[in-house]
Design an enzyme around this catalytic site. Sequence first.
Site, PDB file in Angstrom:
ATOM      1  N   CYS A  67      22.576 -38.568   1.773  1.00 16.83           N
ATOM      2  CA  CYS A  67      21.568 -37.548   2.071  1.00 16.83           C
ATOM      3  C   CYS A  67      22.113 -36.606   3.128  1.00 16.83           C
ATOM      4  CB  CYS A  67      20.274 -38.217   2.557  1.00 16.83           C
ATOM      5  SG  CYS A  67      19.099 -37.060   3.259  1.00 16.83           S
ATOM      6  N   CYS A  92       5.829   3.695   8.906  1.00 15.22           N
ATOM      7  CA  CYS A  92       5.421   3.780   7.507  1.00 15.22           C
ATOM      8  C   CYS A  92       6.609   4.101   6.615  1.00 15.22           C
ATOM      9  CB  CYS A  92       4.351   4.849   7.314  1.00 15.22           C
ATOM     10  SG  CYS A  92       2.798   4.317   7.992  1.00 15.22           S
ATOM     11  N   ASN A 138       6.094  -2.953  11.142  1.00 11.74           N
ATOM     12  CA  ASN A 138       5.312  -2.169  10.210  1.00 11.74           C
ATOM     13  C   ASN A 138       5.629  -2.725   8.818  1.00 11.74           C
ATOM     14  OD1 ASN A 138       3.912   0.014   8.858  1.00 11.74           O
ATOM     15  ND2 ASN A 138       4.088   1.107  10.803  1.00 11.74           N
ATOM     16  N   CYS A 150       3.434 -42.473  -1.186  1.00 15.25           N
ATOM     17  CA  CYS A 150       4.049 -41.851  -2.370  1.00 15.25           C
ATOM     18  C   CYS A 150       3.082 -41.920  -3.554  1.00 15.25           C
ATOM     19  CB  CYS A 150       5.342 -42.578  -2.714  1.00 15.25           C
ATOM     20  SG  CYS A 150       6.127 -41.940  -4.206  1.00 15.25           S
ATOM     21  N   ASN A 157       0.825  -1.207   0.000  1.00 20.68           N
ATOM     22  CA  ASN A 157       0.000   0.000   0.000  1.00 20.68           C
ATOM     23  C   ASN A 157       0.856   1.252   0.000  1.00 20.68           C
ATOM     24  OD1 ASN A 157      -0.208   1.745   2.724  1.00 20.68           O
ATOM     25  ND2 ASN A 157       0.381  -0.344   3.227  1.00 20.68           N
TER      26      ASN A 157
HETATM   27  C1  LIG Z   1      -3.395  -0.103   3.757  1.00 18.13           C
HETATM   28  C2  LIG Z   1      -2.553  -0.100   5.010  1.00 18.13           C
HETATM   29  C3  LIG Z   1      -2.449   1.029   5.780  1.00 18.13           C
HETATM   30  C4  LIG Z   1      -1.699   1.037   6.935  1.00 18.13           C
HETATM   31  N1  LIG Z   1      -1.650   2.141   7.693  1.00 18.13           N
HETATM   32  C5  LIG Z   1      -0.950   2.127   8.863  1.00 18.13           C
HETATM   33  C6  LIG Z   1      -0.973   3.220   9.722  1.00 18.13           C
HETATM   34  O1  LIG Z   1      -1.642   4.229   9.459  1.00 18.13           O
HETATM   35  N2  LIG Z   1      -0.258   3.183  10.861  1.00 18.13           N
HETATM   36  C7  LIG Z   1       0.491   2.088  11.193  1.00 18.13           C
HETATM   37  O2  LIG Z   1       1.133   2.072  12.252  1.00 18.13           O
HETATM   38  N3  LIG Z   1       0.526   1.005  10.392  1.00 18.13           N
HETATM   39  C8  LIG Z   1      -0.188   1.008   9.246  1.00 18.13           C
HETATM   40  N4  LIG Z   1      -0.179  -0.112   8.464  1.00 18.13           N
HETATM   41  C9  LIG Z   1       0.666  -1.270   8.834  1.00 18.13           C
HETATM   42  C10 LIG Z   1      -0.114  -2.316   9.630  1.00 18.13           C
HETATM   43  O3  LIG Z   1      -0.564  -1.813  10.847  1.00 18.13           O
HETATM   44  C11 LIG Z   1       0.776  -3.546   9.925  1.00 18.13           C
HETATM   45  O4  LIG Z   1       1.884  -3.148  10.706  1.00 18.13           O
HETATM   46  C12 LIG Z   1       1.277  -4.226   8.695  1.00 18.13           C
HETATM   47  O5  LIG Z   1       0.298  -4.190   7.681  1.00 18.13           O
HETATM   48  C13 LIG Z   1       1.689  -5.693   8.955  1.00 18.13           C
HETATM   49  O6  LIG Z   1       0.631  -6.485   9.433  1.00 18.13           O
HETATM   50  P1  LIG Z   1      -0.288  -7.425   8.511  1.00 18.13           P
HETATM   51  O7  LIG Z   1       0.622  -8.336   7.767  1.00 18.13           O
HETATM   52  O8  LIG Z   1      -1.234  -8.109   9.440  1.00 18.13           O
HETATM   53  O9  LIG Z   1      -1.017  -6.503   7.576  1.00 18.13           O
HETATM   54  C14 LIG Z   1      -0.972  -0.121   7.313  1.00 18.13           C
HETATM   55  C15 LIG Z   1      -1.079  -1.266   6.542  1.00 18.13           C
HETATM   56  C16 LIG Z   1      -1.878  -1.270   5.408  1.00 18.13           C
HETATM   57  C17 LIG Z   1      -2.011  -2.531   4.589  1.00 18.13           C
HETATM   58  S1  SF4 Z   2      19.840 -34.393   0.302  1.00 19.83           S
HETATM   59 FE1  SF4 Z   2      18.038 -33.119   0.747  1.00 19.83          FE
HETATM   60  S2  SF4 Z   2      16.697 -33.427  -1.044  1.00 19.83           S
HETATM   61 FE2  SF4 Z   2      18.234 -35.066  -1.155  1.00 19.83          FE
HETATM   62  S3  SF4 Z   2      17.240 -36.787  -0.064  1.00 19.83           S
HETATM   63 FE3  SF4 Z   2      18.430 -35.692   1.484  1.00 19.83          FE
HETATM   64  S4  SF4 Z   2      16.965 -34.261   2.396  1.00 19.83           S
HETATM   65 FE4  SF4 Z   2      16.055 -34.955   0.469  1.00 19.83          FE
END
Ligand SMILES: Cc1cc2nc3c(=O)[nH]c(=O)nc-3n(C[C@H](O)[C@H](O)[C@H](O)COP(=O)(O)O)c2cc1C
Ligand code: SF4
Lengths: 420, 447, 77
Positions: free
Chosen positions: A379, A135, A200, A342, A73
């Site tokens: 292996c 951010c 974040n 398998c 975003n």
């Molecule tokens: C569209 C969008 C807007 C966001 N706005 C904020 C914000 O205003 N303040 C903030 O601290 N984090 C903001 N974030 C970050 C989220 O709070 C969060 O840290 C981040 O998305 C990771 O978590 P998730 O994987 O669950 O989304 C935003 C994330 C998204 C996707």
């Molecule tokens: S070397 Fe890695 S990929 Fe090959 S048999 Fe062993 S665990 Fe599996």
Amino acid sequence: MADLHIDFAGIKSKNPFWLASGPPTNTGYQVQRAFDAGWGGAVWKTLGDPVINVTSRFSGLNYGGQRVAGFNNIELITDRPLEVNLREIRETKRAYPDHAIIASLMVEPKQEKWHEIVKRVEDVGVDGLELNFGCPHGMAERGMGSASGQVPELVEKQTYWTKEAAETPVIVKLTPNITDITATAYAAAQGGADAISMINTINSLMGVDLDTWNTIPNVAGKGTHGGYCGPAVKPIALSMVAECATQPDIPVPISGIGGIENWQDAAEFMLMGASSVQVCTAAMHHGFRIVEDMIDGLNNYLDEKGLASVSDLVGRSVSKYKKWGDLDLNHKVVARINQDYCIHCNKCHIACEDAAHQCIEFYTESDGTRALKVREQDCVGCNLCSIVCPAEGAIDMIDQPSDVSMTWNERQRLISTFGG
Amino acid sequence: MDSAATNAWKIFDEVKPDMKPKEVMEEANRCLFCFDAPCMKACPTHIDVPLFIKKITTGNMKGSARIIMEANPVAATCARVCPTEELCEGACVLNDASLPIMIGDLQRHTMNWAMKNNPQLFEAGEQNGKRVAVIGAGPAGLSSARELARYGYQVTVFEKQAEAGGLDTYGIVPFRLPKHVALWEVEQIKKLGVSIQTNTEVGKDVSIQAVLDGFDAVILAIGMAHVPPLGIPGEELDGVFDAIQLIERVKSGHVTDRFSGKKAVVIGAGNTAIDAATCLKRLGAARVQIVYRRSEKEMTAYPFEYRFAKEEGIEFRWQTQPKRIEGDENGNVTSVVCAPIMLGEKDASGRRRPIEIDNAPFPMNTDVVVKAIGQMRDVPLIEAFDLAHDHGVVAVDPLTYQTSNPKVYAAGDVIFGNGKGEAMVVAAAEQGKKTAQAIHEQLLSKI
Amino acid sequence: MQEHQLYLDEKQKIDTLLENNFCIVGIIENLSGTFVAFKQAEETGNAPQATVQLLIPETRKYVTNLLFTSRLDQSVS
Ligand SMILES: Cc1cc2nc3c(=O)[nH]c(=O)nc-3n(C[C@H](O)[C@H](O)[C@H](O)COP(=O)(O)O)c2cc1C
Ligand code: SF4
Ligand SMILES: Cc1cc2nc3c(=O)[nH]c(=O)nc-3n(C[C@H](O)[C@H](O)[C@H](O)COP(=O)(O)OP(=O)(O)OC[C@H]3O[C@@H](n4cnc5c(N)ncnc54)[C@H](O)[C@@H]3O)c2cc1C
């Protein structure tokens, strides 16, 4: 039924599931709906000088036909005046006194700015504050967000200013756009933070449109880097939580954020040291109702593990997170193919052949059918075959007994005494 | 075409719609991309199935079409008529773990894209100065012609019908295989410089000697002929039809209302019987019954065809042997008199031998009788070529497809004999390909 | 590639030296692998010496394991 209540640095919540600051916590209407759905707390969409956003703002990474493996975003903080937000926070808190409302804040790195906003939000009865030093886009160009979150001195100083004015607990939300997150986590702790939260979003450019050659997303044909989140970032977030949880000089609670979609993800973050978790993308993808299974699933899991309270789960895996040099070189596992399961797709064979150690071979069974076998002495136990295997149970990684453990660090100490 | 005619044609539109875009992506992404994949081995033409599916997921539709058509020059047809449950899909490793990939449908999706976008997928090879004659423009002949053109041969295909494609164009019902699909495949082959002379029957319009003398090699790909007589009284009555001719007429655009509201009996239980029966239903027949002297287990139609027939409301009368056809004073069919059958010990073909129950004949009232008891062989033509054969099945070397005359090769239904695989479009295509390879290997030494 | 066989070959070299009263007196690791210096245990000063270059990770591990366990044994006894 286990007890899901948490006390996170003094912020009480009936379960560890909070909505992270973002679009789902933009308004009182949304936060109230979330509380009705079961969320224990919400970090309000970041407050500060109202911004003007661009259109469009979001994009999703699809993988293998599935939507939103990752999400990006270029949205900024709230675009609504502070008074409007504060009125809705007050109303919501009044209607939902048992739910946690945390105000996320972002202002210029000036003492008086922090003092002013802290006083005004605490006036309406929030349970805590979260400082958004995260951010990566837009706000950072104005010296805020990750621009100040990447400089440990600025993190420490702004945390300190906030603490000067704050009466409620202060959480510092860290940016992952930094080589070593413990540096800023440590700075936050030094500045007096009551807790830290991470992560974040991560700097990202989602893609380029192959027809128009525009960035994705694009704003009138132009684009900029944005913040990456969703399931794809979970491993990054988890390692950052682990890094902080294992540092004795960062002695503050951690709120885990990044790619959490369900109770299993949440439990992993908690085992790695998070005592609350926050969710943004998953709620955007599926709506608030996902929290029902988060609560139910976590409950059943705790019961199954015989734990009376969710707090008993917190940090149980932290001592298992080590430096590479402290891992046992003598530990050995080998792959074994279970013929009963398998399905003969031969993916393990080609993976080992092309990308591992060439030790999965074809042989012909007594009835003439072709099958695969691991030449176990060659292996190296890398796991690749079992990772690519699509048939549950068809490849087991078998522990091989070893007498003594010897880590790399121990080995190098030993060699140094032989004075090379 | 006026609107009534358009409507009449609607009933012959392809029954199965193309997959929806999301369905395609979900299904294509489900493919495991097996190494040394069993589906690829199970396909008689050995299409690299995982690879063409992988290309769908990356949006590389041209590449996907190329992979498919490289192995199978009539792949748009095959995607519609192959018994995939017994071939590629039957071999899919996911049969054991969940559900097999819908390979046929994905192939059809890619081929639909190709028919719409018409990419140039192949080029003719550099001319090597050799000439090959192909007799018959069915899948076997077309497939050999395409391969030879790519090797650089100058290929002339003789086809007695007005349009090329063989049974794909004339024999398989339009709602399973629209004619335009087969004709598109013909177009692709023409684009490589292959000359297809239609309305040209070898032995009549062109002499056999001229063909033998004028070319460096000859491929006999004449398929089989019409349905043999039942050998029972009443066959000459008005209302008795040959299934293949009936379907051919429908595919050529002769939609008639003479079956509307009528009762029909189809004799036989193979591909042709099912196609004829479902065709009659679409032409408005009120009741269509398939009569077969053996049981459900012995019928040669594929399970998917049987399922389709039942969905279309066709009734099956097992262990029933037609004895004679009866008509009224005007010579119109009124009934088929049948005898019930017991099944005895297994015979040479491995099927239980039908034994007639005496003195129990019963009439089945009907207005129409359709014969679908297999196909005859064009023995006179084969003998005119002076080729060794067994009851019209031309004898060939299994590796080179060479007949008793080393200059003449044969592929497709013309070499299909009982107990040797199935008469399938895909088998004909593979044999055509192999024949071209064999000719190339043998003539190469002389270039 | 059958790395296990290469491991067995290298291990054999080490074991043979050890069986013949050689002991490990030095280990150097560099870009070319591990070099293990052996000296035969003899009363007199002019003891025979040997150096073995180890290429295979398993053997490089093995040789240090030998030393590691003997250290452990010594510290226990
Ligand atoms: C569209 C969008 C807007 C966001 N706005 C904020 C914000 O205003 N303040 C903030 O601290 N984090 C903001 N974030 C970050 C989220 O709070 C969060 O840290 C981040 O998305 C990771 O978590 P998730 O994987 O669950 O989304 C935003 C994330 C998204 C996707
Ligand atoms: S070397 Fe890695 S990929 Fe090959 S048999 Fe062993 S665990 Fe599996
Ligand atoms: C009703 C029906 C349904 C079928 N359904 C299926 C199905 O669902 N799936 C499947 O895989 N297969 C099906 N088949 C079988 C399939 O159609 C054949 O196996 C396939 O067409 C054989 O190909 P071919 O090229 O050998 O012969 P054909 O397709 O028969 O082509 C032979 C061509 O040679 C021409 N010819 C003959 N004599 C001469 C001559 N003297 N001079 C010039 N040209 C000549 C003919 O006009 C014809 O065009 C079906 C067949 C029928 C009849």
